[in-house]
Design a protein around this motif. Structure first.
Motif, PDB file in Angstrom:
ATOM      1  N   ALA A   1      36.483  14.807  27.013  1.00 54.71           N
ATOM      2  CA  ALA A   1      36.874  13.511  27.570  1.00 54.71           C
ATOM      3  C   ALA A   1      36.320  12.358  26.738  1.00 54.71           C
ATOM      4  O   ALA A   1      37.027  11.382  26.454  1.00 54.71           O
ATOM      5  N   ALA A   2      35.053  12.458  26.315  1.00 58.59           N
ATOM      6  CA  ALA A   2      34.429  11.393  25.526  1.00 58.59           C
ATOM      7  C   ALA A   2      35.082  11.254  24.158  1.00 58.59           C
ATOM      8  O   ALA A   2      35.353  10.142  23.697  1.00 58.59           O
ATOM      9  N   VAL A   3      35.360  12.380  23.497  1.00 58.32           N
ATOM     10  CA  VAL A   3      36.004  12.338  22.176  1.00 58.32           C
ATOM     11  C   VAL A   3      37.429  11.810  22.308  1.00 58.32           C
ATOM     12  O   VAL A   3      37.885  11.020  21.473  1.00 58.32           O
TER      13      VAL A   3
ATOM     14  N   ASN B   1      43.058  10.012  21.330  1.00 66.35           N
ATOM     15  CA  ASN B   1      43.898  11.205  21.442  1.00 66.35           C
ATOM     16  C   ASN B   1      43.828  11.745  22.860  1.00 66.35           C
ATOM     17  O   ASN B   1      42.925  11.415  23.622  1.00 66.35           O
ATOM     18  N   SER B   2      44.787  12.610  23.191  1.00 65.32           N
ATOM     19  CA  SER B   2      44.778  13.220  24.515  1.00 65.32           C
ATOM     20  C   SER B   2      43.669  14.257  24.609  1.00 65.32           C
ATOM     21  O   SER B   2      43.218  14.797  23.594  1.00 65.32           O
ATOM     22  N   GLN B   3      43.258  14.547  25.827  1.00 64.26           N
ATOM     23  CA  GLN B   3      42.249  15.574  26.026  1.00 64.26           C
ATOM     24  C   GLN B   3      42.768  16.936  25.575  1.00 64.26           C
ATOM     25  O   GLN B   3      42.009  17.738  25.032  1.00 64.26           O
ATOM     26  N   ALA B   4      44.062  17.178  25.756  1.00 67.33           N
ATOM     27  CA  ALA B   4      44.649  18.451  25.318  1.00 67.33           C
ATOM     28  C   ALA B   4      44.551  18.590  23.800  1.00 67.33           C
ATOM     29  O   ALA B   4      44.225  19.663  23.286  1.00 67.33           O
ATOM     30  N   ALA B   5      44.814  17.494  23.081  1.00 72.37           N
ATOM     31  CA  ALA B   5      44.740  17.535  21.616  1.00 72.37           C
ATOM     32  C   ALA B   5      43.298  17.767  21.162  1.00 72.37           C
ATOM     33  O   ALA B   5      43.043  18.584  20.265  1.00 72.37           O
ATOM     34  N   VAL B   6      42.365  17.065  21.763  1.00 68.88           N
ATOM     35  CA  VAL B   6      40.954  17.220  21.402  1.00 68.88           C
ATOM     36  C   VAL B   6      40.481  18.636  21.722  1.00 68.88           C
ATOM     37  O   VAL B   6      39.769  19.257  20.928  1.00 68.88           O
TER      38      VAL B   6
END
Length: 93
Positions: A10-12, A18-23
């Motif tokens: 979530a923080a990144v 970017n989306s959480q899914a991408a991260v």
């Protein structure tokens, strides 16, 4: 307080836009590459931040703490993480 993976993602995602899914996918890929390289005996270095490498442990004698019996501990591998200069500097502030 410790940050778990969900909080890290979530923080990144927030910082990078970017989306959480991408991260989450990128983190999975990073850990997969780390695993592949380290299992092959290669060292992974991110200059200034960290180095991760496989270490070898020799076979040795140990002692069963419950019975006091001497046991043979087989040779094996471990993982060593070394903090880089930027990470060390952040801790000393």
């Amino acid at each position: 307080m410790a940050m778990n993976r969900k909080e890290l993602v979530a923080a990144v995602a927030e910082k990078s836009g970017n989306s959480q899914a991408a991260v989450n996918g990128v983190l999975d890929a990073v850990f997969e590459v780390f695993t592949e390289q380290i299992s092959q005996g290669e060292k992974v270095t991110i200059p200034g931040w960290m180095a991760v490498e496989r270490t070898d442990r020799k076979a040795r004698q140990g002692r069963n703490p419950q019975t006091g019996e001497t046991i043979q501990i087989p040779a094996g591998h471990s993982v060593k993480l070394t903090a880089g200069s930027k990470l060390k500097a952040a801790v000393s502030k």
